[in-house]
Design a protein around this motif. Sequence first.
Motif, mmCIF file in Angstrom:
data_model
loop_
_atom_site.group_PDB
_atom_site.id
_atom_site.type_symbol
_atom_site.label_atom_id
_atom_site.label_comp_id
_atom_site.label_asym_id
_atom_site.label_seq_id
_atom_site.Cartn_x
_atom_site.Cartn_y
_atom_site.Cartn_z
ATOM 1 N N VAL A 383 -3.248 -42.981 -31.116
ATOM 2 C CA VAL A 383 -4.621 -42.910 -31.624
ATOM 3 C C VAL A 383 -5.568 -42.594 -30.476
ATOM 4 C CG1 VAL A 383 -6.512 -44.192 -32.693
ATOM 5 C CG2 VAL A 383 -4.164 -44.488 -33.522
ATOM 6 N N PHE A 384 -6.393 -41.571 -30.678
ATOM 7 C CA PHE A 384 -7.433 -41.192 -29.711
ATOM 8 C C PHE A 384 -8.786 -41.488 -30.363
ATOM 9 C CE2 PHE A 384 -10.271 -38.561 -27.250
ATOM 10 C CZ PHE A 384 -9.705 -38.515 -25.983
ATOM 11 N N TYR A 385 -9.697 -42.125 -29.616
ATOM 12 C CA TYR A 385 -10.981 -42.549 -30.158
ATOM 13 C C TYR A 385 -12.113 -41.602 -29.770
ATOM 14 C CZ TYR A 385 -9.076 -47.085 -31.541
ATOM 15 O OH TYR A 385 -8.352 -48.086 -32.141
ATOM 16 N N THR A 386 -12.950 -41.282 -30.754
ATOM 17 C CA THR A 386 -14.203 -40.572 -30.513
ATOM 18 C C THR A 386 -15.291 -41.239 -31.349
ATOM 19 O OG1 THR A 386 -13.579 -38.951 -32.201
ATOM 20 C CG2 THR A 386 -13.167 -38.354 -29.909
ATOM 21 N N ASP A 387 -16.442 -40.570 -31.484
ATOM 22 C CA ASP A 387 -17.571 -41.241 -32.126
ATOM 23 C C ASP A 387 -17.911 -40.721 -33.509
ATOM 24 O OD1 ASP A 387 -18.331 -38.851 -30.995
ATOM 25 O OD2 ASP A 387 -20.368 -39.507 -30.545
ATOM 26 N N ASN A 388 -17.498 -39.517 -33.881
ATOM 27 C CA ASN A 388 -17.826 -39.018 -35.216
ATOM 28 C C ASN A 388 -16.820 -37.955 -35.628
ATOM 29 O OD1 ASN A 388 -18.904 -36.203 -34.628
ATOM 30 N ND2 ASN A 388 -20.241 -37.443 -33.333
ATOM 31 N N GLY A 389 -16.882 -37.535 -36.885
ATOM 32 C CA GLY A 389 -15.889 -36.617 -37.412
ATOM 33 C C GLY A 389 -15.823 -35.292 -36.690
ATOM 34 N N SER A 390 -16.961 -34.760 -36.302
ATOM 35 C CA SER A 390 -16.975 -33.466 -35.632
ATOM 36 C C SER A 390 -16.255 -33.529 -34.295
ATOM 37 C CB SER A 390 -18.422 -32.985 -35.432
ATOM 38 O OG SER A 390 -18.454 -31.725 -34.811
ATOM 39 N N THR A 391 -16.560 -34.535 -33.481
ATOM 40 C CA THR A 391 -15.896 -34.640 -32.179
ATOM 41 C C THR A 391 -14.433 -35.030 -32.342
ATOM 42 O OG1 THR A 391 -16.750 -36.899 -31.954
ATOM 43 C CG2 THR A 391 -17.970 -35.143 -30.874
ATOM 44 N N GLY A 392 -14.136 -35.818 -33.379
ATOM 45 C CA GLY A 392 -12.745 -36.142 -33.648
ATOM 46 C C GLY A 392 -11.936 -34.917 -34.012
ATOM 47 N N MET A 393 -12.542 -34.000 -34.771
ATOM 48 C CA MET A 393 -11.867 -32.744 -35.100
ATOM 49 C C MET A 393 -11.797 -31.829 -33.883
ATOM 50 S SD MET A 393 -10.536 -32.554 -38.040
ATOM 51 C CE MET A 393 -10.239 -30.788 -37.974
#
Length: 804
Positions: A383-393
């Motif tokens: 699992v890699f963590y980011t802050d929102n859907g756009s950056t996660g994609m």
Amino acid sequence: MRQVGSVLWPKLRVLQVYGANTGVGKTIFSSLLCRAFQKRLPSVNYLKPVSTGPLDEADDHHIATLDTGVNSKCLFQFNDPVSPHLAVRSAGRPITDATVLAAVYDELSKHANGQDGISIVETAGGVLSPTPSGSSQADLYRPLRLPTLLVGDHNLGGIGTTISAWESLHMRGYDVHSVALFSEDRGVDRYGNFAYLRDYFQDRSVTAFSIPPPPPRNVNVEEDHQAMQEYYEQSAEHRDVMAFTERFLASHDKRIAEIRSMPEEAEKAIWHPFLQHTERSKDTIMAWDSAYGDYFQSYTTTQQTEQNSPADPEPSLLKPAFDGSASWWTQGLGHGNPTLALTAAYAAGRYGHVMFAGSIHKPALDLAQTLIEKSGNSRLKKVFYTDNGSTGMEVAVKMGLRASLMRYKPENPRDLDIRILGLKNSYHGDTIGTMDCSEPSIFNEKVEWYKGRGIWLDFPTVKMREGRWLVEPFEGAPFNTKYFHSLSDLFDFHQRHRDWDAYKRYLRETISDAVKQGDNIRLGSVIIEPIILGAGGMLFADPLYQRCLVEVAREFYEPNSTTSNGDGNGNGGDWTSMPIIFDEVFTGLYRLGRFSAASFLGLQPDIVVNAKLLTGGLLPLCTTTASDAIFSAFLSPSKTDALLHGHSYTAHPIGCAVANESLKQLQNLERAGAWESFKDDWSPRAFSYGVSYQGSEHAWSMWSWRFVSALSHKRNVDNVFALGSVLAISLKDVEGGGSGGGYASTAATGVRDALLRGEGSVGVDNSVVHSRVLGNVLYLMAAMTTTEETISGIEERVLEVLDG
């Protein structure tokens, strides 16, 4: 059904009196405040929603006896001098929170008669004392969010109980204007409670004051009555009491001025997203005063010309507005969820924010393990963590393309024309990389650096039209419209083997032709939004087509690729052909009724991105979960080969802790059968006309199938679909010359505006419906906790508006 929410009348002030404990003098303070406000306002009311004990000892009886000219009333009186949750059992009549709230609202509405006045609402016991239903008082009255006076505890140990009571109210979003308490011994602060609390609350912008306690009770009734009358007269003139009344009246006027000015001030200072500001004015901006459950408490200048109901001659400035977009698809457990708020407070107190590089904390570890375990996907390991859907994609694209290049092993990677394979009308976010993973559209056509690095395929869509479920082909498709008895039959892939074969033949030919258009074209990753394409227009893709796309991609010729075994997941262990990325930012985590949207397709993608419902609508957080094979593509002795992506708040503990609690609550809802009635309503047996269904779990929606069917017959509706908490209505675009219209269409704005004005079921419900449109598509979304009663009321309104 009438939705009870926060109220704000221009001329009626409302003050709720809470106590830090029992026996701290709430009724005494309420009574002397009635006296004090009588000197300033022509109308003073006292309301005790729930009272226990003999009638002659009831608080409203005390007020009526000692305060002449005060309209006093108790709504629910129990003779037993015990906690309300016990008294109601003895009385043999269950009373719900909704019943108490409605009664309080009705009584306050009667007080809002256009005359300057105040209503003092006194609670029973302490802040967290039980209500008749067994909930806490702070939660029972929270939908009203009334301005509050907290009566502190003047006894030994009262400092701690008072602060704890204030924190319980503050954490739930109450505005506590002041803390008042008695001095312990005839004006002497014997335990130092007041001095300490005064300083403590001053640092938190809350005033605190104290007054002498009432005289000891006299055995002579007449003398006791006379002594209390004199005490009230003196206390009402106490400088601190007078100062409080002045502050409270001023704060009421200030609150009204602020809420009225917010839209105009926002027009000057705010740049709103997804909005053409030439169409914006102060009259179209809604101000949210608060939110609770399924509703915003809203203010707009345009809604103030109407009255709520004949029983409410002075309309409240605030109206409950159903959160029809689930706050951009994030809301899943209701606004103002006290458990989520308490979880966030605990994590903030334990951690604040701690950096995540090369470290770990329990909330992040627990969340990662839960996502891996509950996904049902044996491939997913990291699992890699980011802050929102756009950056996660964005991270998912980096992962997928790196893994593909590791397979191609070109001498110069920049010589290859790496393409994303996806569906038309896709949308994966607004960062540069994710924009390039979508076809040209209104979202990127004016973005100068957009290039569009993909091959995008047409796809058949699922919809209901005139009561029939169908899969509608796209232009040029080698198949005709297909009809189904039920939504679940559409997901029964084994009964659709002919479609399966036809889809795969078409996809093989189409993808092969696209790749041949250039010498250096290589397919880097498949990216799809499983089941529903959200921002691209709420399009319900035929799930079998999406499954076939993944199967063909996994068998498609690539260096060293293996051949698919027909289950859509390949037979080459953890790695076959190009990476499959599922954008479940919108459709994952129970939004469609299941933990994983991939489960509808029977697929195990290599990378899955989750956000939106991850934190129950409270905080921004996103996870990108990948397979070990994807992870291994970044391993080498060189730091430059690592996934060099992150931000300062990566895996912030507060968000991870809230996400753990959010997922726990969602899973508890599923285990407890909270959605069984919705599932029963959509059971294929209910409307499949004898057709058997072989699937293990049928598709269902929180929106009733009778409602969906009725919508599909409306003359101005082209088609409709519902799944999980999502409802999408495609309006006919007459001006656009057809049934469609796309994102730029305005076909749905009339329905949206009518719902916002409160049209439909007028007089039955005092609320409005706030919704969003995507071109000619109006969509509505429930939280996963929304009740059948609430949804039924919204359905009724939608049908009436469409009939109008």
